[in-house]
Design a protein around this motif. Structure first.
Motif, PDB file in Angstrom:
ATOM      1  N   ALA A 184     -26.994 126.366  21.744  1.00  0.00           N
ATOM      2  CA  ALA A 184     -27.105 127.302  20.400  1.00  0.00           C
ATOM      3  C   ALA A 184     -25.544 127.706  20.382  1.00  0.00           C
ATOM      4  O   ALA A 184     -25.422 128.169  19.228  1.00  0.00           O
ATOM      5  N   ARG A 185     -24.891 128.172  21.273  1.00  0.00           N
ATOM      6  CA  ARG A 185     -23.560 128.926  20.903  1.00  0.00           C
ATOM      7  C   ARG A 185     -22.650 128.007  20.362  1.00  0.00           C
ATOM      8  O   ARG A 185     -21.590 128.357  19.841  1.00  0.00           O
ATOM      9  N   LEU A 186     -22.852 126.593  20.371  1.00  0.00           N
ATOM     10  CA  LEU A 186     -21.860 125.579  19.852  1.00  0.00           C
ATOM     11  C   LEU A 186     -22.352 125.083  18.504  1.00  0.00           C
ATOM     12  O   LEU A 186     -21.549 124.411  17.935  1.00  0.00           O
ATOM     13  N   SER A 187     -23.318 125.932  17.946  1.00  0.00           N
ATOM     14  CA  SER A 187     -23.564 125.385  16.598  1.00  0.00           C
ATOM     15  C   SER A 187     -22.693 125.834  15.501  1.00  0.00           C
ATOM     16  O   SER A 187     -22.089 126.850  15.513  1.00  0.00           O
ATOM     17  N   ALA A 188     -22.399 124.576  14.793  1.00  0.00           N
ATOM     18  CA  ALA A 188     -21.270 124.852  14.000  1.00  0.00           C
ATOM     19  C   ALA A 188     -21.268 126.079  12.751  1.00  0.00           C
ATOM     20  O   ALA A 188     -20.373 126.859  12.636  1.00  0.00           O
ATOM     21  N   ALA A 189     -22.635 126.336  12.383  1.00  0.00           N
ATOM     22  CA  ALA A 189     -22.853 127.364  11.535  1.00  0.00           C
ATOM     23  C   ALA A 189     -22.627 128.877  12.107  1.00  0.00           C
ATOM     24  O   ALA A 189     -22.343 129.650  11.697  1.00  0.00           O
ATOM     25  N   ARG A 190     -22.788 128.918  13.676  1.00  0.00           N
ATOM     26  CA  ARG A 190     -22.469 129.983  14.459  1.00  0.00           C
ATOM     27  C   ARG A 190     -21.135 130.236  14.796  1.00  0.00           C
ATOM     28  O   ARG A 190     -20.758 131.460  15.043  1.00  0.00           O
ATOM     29  N   LEU A 191     -20.118 129.234  14.759  1.00  0.00           N
ATOM     30  CA  LEU A 191     -18.672 129.487  14.983  1.00  0.00           C
ATOM     31  C   LEU A 191     -17.807 129.923  13.876  1.00  0.00           C
ATOM     32  O   LEU A 191     -17.461 129.105  13.086  1.00  0.00           O
ATOM     33  N   THR A 192     -17.931 131.341  13.673  1.00  0.00           N
ATOM     34  CA  THR A 192     -17.199 131.930  12.593  1.00  0.00           C
ATOM     35  C   THR A 192     -15.960 131.522  12.596  1.00  0.00           C
ATOM     36  O   THR A 192     -15.154 131.698  11.568  1.00  0.00           O
ATOM     37  N   GLY A 193     -15.225 131.283  13.627  1.00  0.00           N
ATOM     38  CA  GLY A 193     -13.718 131.170  13.747  1.00  0.00           C
ATOM     39  C   GLY A 193     -13.152 129.458  13.561  1.00  0.00           C
ATOM     40  O   GLY A 193     -12.296 129.213  13.443  1.00  0.00           O
ATOM     41  N   LEU A 194     -14.498 128.773  13.430  1.00  0.00           N
ATOM     42  CA  LEU A 194     -14.092 127.395  13.234  1.00  0.00           C
ATOM     43  C   LEU A 194     -13.329 126.940  11.970  1.00  0.00           C
ATOM     44  O   LEU A 194     -12.436 126.113  12.241  1.00  0.00           O
ATOM     45  N   PRO A 195     -13.579 127.512  10.969  1.00  0.00           N
ATOM     46  CA  PRO A 195     -12.602 126.839   9.728  1.00  0.00           C
ATOM     47  C   PRO A 195     -11.380 127.021   9.782  1.00  0.00           C
ATOM     48  O   PRO A 195     -10.414 126.324   9.782  1.00  0.00           O
ATOM     49  N   GLY A 196     -10.941 128.268  10.578  1.00  0.00           N
ATOM     50  CA  GLY A 196      -9.333 128.530  10.714  1.00  0.00           C
ATOM     51  C   GLY A 196      -8.869 127.904  11.762  1.00  0.00           C
ATOM     52  O   GLY A 196      -7.734 127.357  11.836  1.00  0.00           O
ATOM     53  N   PHE A 197      -9.788 127.641  12.885  1.00  0.00           N
ATOM     54  CA  PHE A 197      -9.210 126.962  13.991  1.00  0.00           C
ATOM     55  C   PHE A 197      -8.966 125.331  13.655  1.00  0.00           C
ATOM     56  O   PHE A 197      -8.021 124.694  14.034  1.00  0.00           O
TER      57      PHE A 197
END
Length: 211
Positions: free
Chosen positions: A191-204
């Motif tokens: 659940a921690r790795l859900s793309a929708a939950r990773l708020t910093g993913l777009p910037g990364f």
């Protein structure tokens, strides 16, 4: 280790009494530093060994009614023929989620339904089953020391609760506590790795794509 900012997870563990959800929650809390336990509010009297804010948040009936009026509870119920009320305070859960911390809930299927209605994108739920009803009865006898008629009542309640397994995201059979806890841990990590939950993913990802 690279860490990407994320929103926390509401990990709901539900089960019939004696199936082991509290033991699983304790095992995870002992080894997952980003996980914290949801501390309920209650209107029942504080017992001598209990600490306000650690075991429960103790409220008067008027205080509980104000919390309901202010929509300050994510879920609640009354027990013991309506004598005492219990509930999950909203504010500490929302603070934890926003800070990227996860919260584990040890609640029944009705509480799970209410919580999912309030935080539909944040709840990941696990229903814990016993390996068989004989084992469940043995655990209840060993734990509670109740008389036979009370054990029979608990078993009837357990059968009713088990029917609600279909309402949960995942099901774990607790035949061995270690393996059951590891299965729930896998659910939490996924659940921690859900793309929708990773708020910093777009910037990364954006910085990865730079020339």
């Amino acid at each position: 280790m690279i860490e990407i900012a994320r929103r926390g997870v509401c990990l709901v563990l539900s089960a019939p009494s004696g199936a082991g959800k509290t033991a699983i929650a304790d095992a995870l809390l002992a080894s997952e530093p980003q996980l914290e336990r949801s501390i309920s509010v209650t209107t029942r009297a504080r017992r001598p060994a209990e600490i306000d804010g650690m075991h429960y948040h103790f409220l008067t009936e008027d205080g509980f009614q104000r919390a309901l009026h202010d929509n300050a509870l994510l879920e609640w119920a009354r027990v013991l023929q309506g004598t005492h009320a219990y509930g999950t305070p909203r504010a500490p859960v929302e603070r934890a989620l926003a800070a990227g911390r996860d919260v584990v809930f040890d609640i029944d299927w009705q509480g799970h339904t209410q919580l999912r209605e309030k935080l539909p994108a944040d709840v990941v739920s696990v229903f814990v089953l016993p390996p068989n009803l004989m084992t469940l009865r043995s655990r209840l006898v060993a734990r509670a020391g109740d008389r036979g008629d009370e054990i029979d009542r608990r078993m009837r309640v357990a059968r009713d609760e088990i029917r609600h397994w279909v309402e949960f995201d995942h099901v774990v059979v607790n035949e061995n506590l270690h393996f059951a806890a590891e299965a729930v841990r896998a659910v939490l990590h996924g659940a921690r790795l859900s793309a929708a939950r990773l708020t910093g993913l777009p910037g990364f990802v954006e910085q990865l794509a730079l020339p």
